[in-house]
Each structure stands twice: as C-alpha cells, then as structure tokens.
Design an enzyme around this catalytic site. Structure first.
Site, mmCIF file in Angstrom:
data_model
loop_
_atom_site.group_PDB
_atom_site.id
_atom_site.type_symbol
_atom_site.label_atom_id
_atom_site.label_comp_id
_atom_site.label_asym_id
_atom_site.label_seq_id
_atom_site.Cartn_x
_atom_site.Cartn_y
_atom_site.Cartn_z
ATOM 1 N N LYS A 137 0.666 -1.040 0.341
ATOM 2 C CA LYS A 137 0.031 0.086 0.101
ATOM 3 C C LYS A 137 1.034 1.228 -0.103
ATOM 4 O O LYS A 137 1.387 1.696 1.282
ATOM 5 C CB LYS A 137 -1.206 0.279 1.324
ATOM 6 C CG LYS A 137 -2.191 1.389 1.307
ATOM 7 C CD LYS A 137 -2.968 1.255 1.964
ATOM 8 C CE LYS A 137 -4.329 1.675 2.108
ATOM 9 N NZ LYS A 137 -3.667 3.275 2.144
ATOM 10 N N CYS A 452 27.610 23.069 27.623
ATOM 11 C CA CYS A 452 27.809 23.272 28.705
ATOM 12 C C CYS A 452 29.397 22.953 29.027
ATOM 13 O O CYS A 452 30.203 21.959 28.725
ATOM 14 C CB CYS A 452 27.086 22.112 29.780
ATOM 15 S SG CYS A 452 27.811 22.485 31.547
HETATM 16 O O1 D41 Z 1 -1.199 0.268 -2.777
HETATM 17 C C1 D41 Z 1 -2.310 1.754 -2.891
HETATM 18 N N1 D41 Z 1 -2.335 2.693 -1.960
HETATM 19 C C2 D41 Z 1 -3.675 1.142 -3.682
HETATM 20 C C3 D41 Z 1 -4.506 1.917 -3.206
HETATM 21 C C4 D41 Z 1 -3.399 -0.119 -3.883
HETATM 22 N N2 D41 Z 1 -2.163 -1.047 -3.961
HETATM 23 N N3 D41 Z 1 -4.251 -1.029 -4.435
HETATM 24 C C5 D41 Z 1 -5.396 0.197 -4.477
HETATM 25 N N4 D41 Z 1 -6.851 -0.766 -4.421
HETATM 26 C C6 D41 Z 1 -8.294 0.125 -4.836
HETATM 27 C C7 D41 Z 1 -9.079 -0.994 -5.950
HETATM 28 C C8 D41 Z 1 -9.396 -2.540 -4.902
HETATM 29 C C9 D41 Z 1 -10.162 -0.272 -5.124
HETATM 30 C C10 D41 Z 1 -8.877 -1.378 -7.179
HETATM 31 C C11 D41 Z 1 -5.842 0.956 -3.736
HETATM 32 C C12 D41 Z 1 -7.533 1.432 -3.934
HETATM 33 N N5 D41 Z 1 -8.383 0.926 -3.876
HETATM 34 C C13 D41 Z 1 -7.220 3.153 -3.793
HETATM 35 N N6 D41 Z 1 -6.841 4.240 -3.140
HETATM 36 C C14 D41 Z 1 -7.599 5.107 -2.431
HETATM 37 C C15 D41 Z 1 -8.511 5.260 -3.427
HETATM 38 C C16 D41 Z 1 -8.919 3.685 -3.944
#
Ligand code: D41
Length: 720
Positions: A137, A452
C-alpha cells in the site's frame, strides 16, 4: 536524462534519407518511448544519456520544422509551458472506489478477511481456498490515467471518487508514466489505469536539500511533497519534483480483454510499459490466507529498507470473476482490504521545549509532546537535535507537529503543520547558562551544537558519564541505571567514577526505596565489574571520540594503560599525538582528544583511583606484531548474515576483529566479504547483485587461517 532545448542533428540511424518526415518522427518517437521505459521504469538504460538527448533533439528539430507532426504522445510534449489558473473538474467514467482499511496490528487481519470473503461467497469449509494477490500500500495519492487508442489523454486525481481534478499537465512530466502504451496488437480503445503517484525517499531528501539551498520551504514527508507537486499550477515546477508511479487497478475499459486475475492484470500493465511494483505475491493453495500473513510480516520487517514509504499491504481476491460476484458496499469493494502497519507518523502538540544535557555537555532541545501512539509506542518527547534544526523546522510551543518514529530510531519532530499560531510565541533561544549547573554555554565556531562548559562539575554530565561507565558494553555494572544514578548524584554520594567503588552496602541500603537485597546486588555487581578488560575500561572513561572500536584498537596497539609517573613513558596515558596517530583508524581529531584527556591531571587521578579501588585488566607488551596493518584481515570489511553452523554471531565477530577486520551491518560495494549462514536474507541477495564474494563458515575459517602466522597469538582483543 537531460532534455535540453538545443537542436541537434537528426540521428542518422533513426532517419534514413528516403523516409518521409512523418515516418522519421514516428520512428524517433518509438525509439524514445522504448528508451524512456528502459530508463525510468526498468532502471536499465540501454543507451547513454547523450545518445538519448541526440534522439530527443532530432525529434524536436523535426517537429519544429513541421509543427503539424507534433502529437500528444510525443516525448517532447511532456513539459508544456502554460501556467494554469486552476484545475478543471473531471467526472470519473467509473467511480474511483476506496479501500477498506484494517488498522489492527494483529497478523490475523488476513484470516478475518478470508473468512469474510468465504462467507460472502457462500463457501463452506470443504470447498477449496480462495486465491489472493497481495501487494504494497503505497503512501502517495491515487490517480486515474486515461489512455485512448494507447495514448495518454488525461490524468485526474481521485477527488471524492466521483469527480476529481484534471492534472494531466503535471502527470505528463513523470518520466515513468508512458505517454503511449506498448501494445503488440491494436491498443485498447479506452484503458483507464489507476495507481499511486508517490515520491521515493531519496528523491524526497534531494528535493528538500535543493529547497533548502534556495531558501524555499521544505516538505514534511514524501507524501506531502508528491501531493504538492501533482497540484502545482506551474508544470515547469512540477517537472522538477521527482515523482514516481505504481499501477494497481483499472477504471473504464473498452476494447481490451481484461486478464482473468489481478496478478495477471498487473503483469499485463507492466508489459504495456506501466510501472508495477515487483514486491507482490499470490497466496494460493491450501495455505491460502497464511501466505498473506507471512507477506504482511515479511514486508513489515523490510518496511524501513524499501526506497519509498508504504503504510500497509493490500490483499485482493485474485479472480476477477469472484471480484465481480463480491461487488462493493458503500464505495469499498468487498474483495479488497488494506492491512495497515502502525503509523510511523502522527500529529500531536508541542507542550514545551526542554533542554537535555548530554555526557559531553551537548545541549539538545527536546520537544515535550502531548503523548501520542506512533510506530508502536507512546511517545512523550522527541529530539529537535540542535538549535539550527529547531529553527529550520520552525517548531514552537503550542504548535501541531508531525512526529515520526521509524524502526528503532529515536522519535523526531519532522515538521510543523499549518502556519497559524493562536498568539505570539517567542522564538526559542538556547540558554546562556546550563540549565543544570549554571555554567556558561558556548558554541564553537562552525559547530552546530551548544555545550555546557561545566564538565564533570555539571550534574547532568556527571550522571551521563556514570551511566556511560556502567553500561553493558563498558564496565557492565548491572543495576546501575538512570534512577539510581540520579539518586546517587543528587544525594552527593557519588561525584566521580571512583566514588562508585566506595559506596558499600550501608550507604546504598540507606537510599530511598532501596531494598537490602537490591543494595547487595549492586555491591556484587560493582565487585564483579572490577575485573575487566582494557578496551572496556578505556571505552568506559568516556573520552570524546573514543567509541568501542577505537578503544579496542588502542588496547591492541598499546597493550597497556601506563602510568603518568612512569619514566619509560609507556602506555596510552603517556602517548604523544604522533604515537596515537600510528593506531589504525585514529585520525588527528581522535588523537588530539585522547591526548588532551590524559593531559588533564584530574583524569589521570580518576584512573589511579579506580586502580586503587581494585579495578584491573590484563595487559601485554606493545608489539609490532600486534599492529593492525600486519593482521590478515587488516582494512577488510565483512558482513555477517544468517546463522552459522558452529560459531555464534559474537564469536565470528570477535574472530574477525581479532584478525584486524571490521564487521558492519550492511552490504555495499565497499564490503570485502559477506559471510552467509543458514536463512541468510536480503544481505546475501545484495552481495550477489553487487558481486561481493560470499563465504560460508568454513570459508571464513580458511580466510582467517590464510596468513594467521603473522597474527597476534593471544586472541580476543577483548581479553588482551
Ligand atoms: O497502494 C495503494 N495505495 C493502493 C490503493 C493499492 N495497492 N490498491 C488499491 N486498490 C484499490 C481498489 C481495490 C479499489 C482497486 C488502492 C485503492 N483502491 C485506493 N487507494 C485510494 C483510493 C483507492
């Protein structure tokens, strides 16, 4: 890759004389797209920068001469000149969903997700496991890229999911994002790719460094810097902010057979030239969700070593068909979940700025914070390093600040959020006098630190000196910690190091909250500490710039402490600066510091009194043989990784050091050998990728034996 405005000669191989300008331009674009992908996405350039520049300039010249040949996907069109007044709204063809986030710190998050998915699919226990894809993420901002007939036509922020902002101009400046998709067959009529724009940590540091040099405002973290760059109205400025991108999903699609799995989708996007992160996995088979738990753990351990920030991992049902069956609730797909790690950054308030006085008298401003849970612990104060850092961060009492605690590092204040202060707050100043002892505070020229001048007269420095002396790696006096040292110094029972050995059971037991048993333990620990080694003793004295390694080098070289009244003037205490400089790794600053230390009669007095109190260590004659340069591993740097079959890590380290080598924690081009045992991890991979020789335990032993004939006979430098 530099792209100058200069016109160059059209590259010969790219523009055969018979080809029309249209064909020439098309050919140049194909080449440039290919090489930009190699450079930005794959990090594997096939041609030198100068050659790329030549192709680029040839295309520029051609387009200049034939403006009608200019296309939107031309690499020359990444940075367009116009400054915008604002961003136009974009309605997303397919809403940009968000992702359900679990913040629990339990590794079982994946199992709960699996259980939910199975229940919603109506699967019973005897039915086979669901296959999952796991990815990182990324901590950036979500972007939708719209390609029509393979050409990037629009980039938009997520906004509220229904409607975002048109940031095409800025996104085009990101070298990693293809302006044109690489497709073997006809490109999809419409392909919307969703992913995260982020900034690498090294790019972030370099950007802030540049901002600082120009006197511009710095960014608090890579995420903010990335968000700022994407929403920058001047694309020329945006182009100078080094952004990166990872694809993770789809929006609208027309005319493309979407692969049947999420992992297959990411592979396909990668083949089209879009950056996809390699740190991902598919958890399949009977172990199903267990693979996700492992992924979460493994990535969690490696989080600090990744080149960019992540705030968790994401699990997705791999099959598209199952994804469709699961659908979504309130804008969150039921088939995906983000499993977060404890945040490494949190907001909190500065309640005060205190000054801590360290062992060497250094004054450190420390922000007293409203307690906040960050990086897995509750943080109540965070270092501001020194006055200049504090000023740079503009932190003042009452401010809301970002506190960061990554890995095991000391929590620090990253920066202030918002500018508005409720009322006038005076700028912080370093005190002119030490807050502990009242001595004058000085700052040496070209030094950032205030100090100091009280020396051991200062109770704070005395306390730190005692703690340093007592620590495990020095005299190892068990039980002599913060609290006890405070009591001993505050009650004036202990003023100098030798005073420790005059304590005795009666005085200790008379202290507040000190049980007889504990007092006896301290007495025993003090007694035990008297039998020590020269490196430990030397290190324990707390001479500036003399760390553990230097103490070992000094002990090995001189063999003896020496006595001031000794006519022969032998030993460390009597060493001249030149004699000190002959010790491996001892430079002018360290040599001077040691010499100055022993030139102070009170320091020599301390050594004599400690000896008189019964502190002893084995000594040996200084010998040329003991000199570092003649040792088999002199000047060599080694890294240990994994579990060796017979030697413990400490044993291996001691053997290497005794042979004159250095053991460090991380592998670089400068590493001479990596010693790898069972379950060696990323260090082994790194060694292999850098071509650093890798040895196993027997290889290490062979290396040590090689010319051990010239080595010192006694062995462990710790036991000289
Ligand atoms: O790496 C991310 N921030 C990330 C965000 C990710 N690896 N996968 C994501 N997959 C989705 C869906 C499942 C809806 C396709 C996401 C996000 N959404 C997302 N991040 C912010 C809004 C949506």
């Amino acid at each position: 890759m530099s792209q100058t405005d200069m016109f160059g000669e059209p590259a010969q191989q790219a523009s055969p004389a018979q080809a029309s300008p249209t064909q020439q331009a098309a050919e140049l674009r194909t080449q440039l797209h290919h090489h930009a992908h190699q450079y930005y996405v794959l990090d594997a350039p096939q041609i030198p920068d100068a050659e790329y520049d030549r192709l680029f300039q040839a295309l520029q010249a051609l387009e200049e001469a034939h403006p009608e040949l200019r296309t939107d996907d031309s690499p020359t069109q990444r940075v367009l000149g116009k400054v915008l007044d604002g961003f136009s709204p974009v309605r997303h063809a397919v809403p940009m969903l968000s992702i359900r986030t679990e913040t629990d710190t339990e590794a079982t998050g994946a199992q709960a997700f699996d259980a939910r998915v199975r229940r919603e699919l109506g699967l019973t226990e005897d039915q086979p496991p669901v296959e999952y894809a796991a990815e990182l993420k990324f901590d950036g901002l979500a972007i939708n890229l719209r390609y029509e007939a393979g050409v990037l036509v629009q980039a938009a922020t997520r906004g509220d999911g229904e409607q975002g902002e048109d940031v095409t101009q800025n996104i085009r400046t990101i070298g990693q994002i293809p302006l044109k998709l690489q497709c073997a067959e006809a490109p999809p009529a419409v392909l919307e790719v969703r992913g995260e724009v982020y900034m690498r940590r090294d790019d972030f540091e370099a950007l802030n460094e540049r901002q600082r040099e120009h006197g511009d405002k710095t960014f608090v973290n890579p995420r903010n810097a990335a968000a700022g760059a994407v929403r920058q109205l001047d694309p020329a400025i945006a182009a100078k902010r080094p952004l990166s991108f990872f694809a993770y999903g789809l929006g609208e699609v027309q005319g493309w057979a979407v692969p049947p799995t999420h992992s297959g989708l990411l592979d396909a996007l990668g083949e089209m030239g879009l950056p996809v992160c390699a740190e991902r996995t598919v958890a399949q088979g009977a172990s199903g969700p267990q693979g996700l738990v492992v992924f979460h753990q493994v990535i969690g351990q490696r989080r600090d070593q990744l080149p960019f920030d992540i705030d968790g991992v994401v699990y997705k049902v791999n099959s598209r068909e199952l994804q469709e069956r699961l659908g979504f609730v309130t804008r969150e797909p039921r088939w995906a979940v983000a499993h977060k790690y404890p945040a490494q950054e949190q907001l909190t308030q500065v309640e005060g700025i205190d000054i801590q006085v360290g062992r060497t008298g250094k004054l450190t401003p420390v922000a007293r914070l409203k307690p906040v849970f960050v990086g897995g612990v509750t943080v109540t104060n965070a270092t501001l390093h020194n006055l200049f850092e504090l000023r740079r961060k503009r932190a003042r009492v009452g401010d809301t600040v970002i506190v960061r605690r990554a890995g095991d590092v000391i929590p620090e204040v990253v920066g202030v959020v918002g500018e508005a202060r409720a009322s006038y707050v005076p700028n912080f100043r370093m005190p002119a006098n030490c807050p502990v002892c009242g001595s004058t505070v000085v700052r040496e020229p070209r030094e950032v630190n205030h100090r100091c001048t009280g020396g051991l007269f200062c109770a704070a420095q005395r306390k730190q000196a005692l703690l340093h002396f007592a620590q495990r790696r020095a005299m190892d006096i068990e039980g002599l910690g913060d609290k006890l040292v405070d009591q001993l110094v505050d009650s004036a029972l202990v003023r100098t190091l030798p005073d420790l050995y005059k304590l005795g059971l009666l005085k200790l037991a008379a202290l507040d909250r000190m049980a007889d048993k504990s007092a006896q333990n301290i007495v025993d620990a003090l007694d035990k500490s008297k039998t020590t080694t020269l490196p430990r003793f030397l290190f324990g004295l707390g001479i500036r710039h003399v760390g553990e390694a230097t103490a070992k080098d000094l002990a090995r070289h001189f063999g003896q402490m020496g006595r001031k009244d000794d006519e022969q003037k032998t030993g460390i205490m009597n060493a001249t600066v030149d004699q000190l400089l002959a010790v491996r790794d001892v430079g002018p600053v360290v040599a001077q510091s040691i010499h100055t230390f022993f030139a102070q009669p009170h320091n020599c007095e301390v050594v004599e009194q400690l000896r008189a109190a019964g502190v002893t260590w084995p000594e040996h004659e200084p010998s040329a043989e003991a000199d570092a340069a003649s040792l088999p591993l002199a000047g060599k740097t080694l890294v240990l990784t994994g579990t060796l079959p017979t030697l413990s890590r400490d044993e291996a380290k001691a053997m290497i050091e005794e042979a004159g080598g250095k053991v460090t924690g991380s592998v670089s081009k400068k590493t001479h050998y990596v010693i790898a045992g069972e379950e060696a991890g990323s260090k082994l991979e790194k060694a292999q990728s850098l071509g650093v020789p890798v040895l196993d335990e027997s290889g290490l032993l062979a290396l040590l034996a090689q010319n051990a004939s010239g080595a010192v006979e006694s062995a462990n430098p710790d036991q000289l």
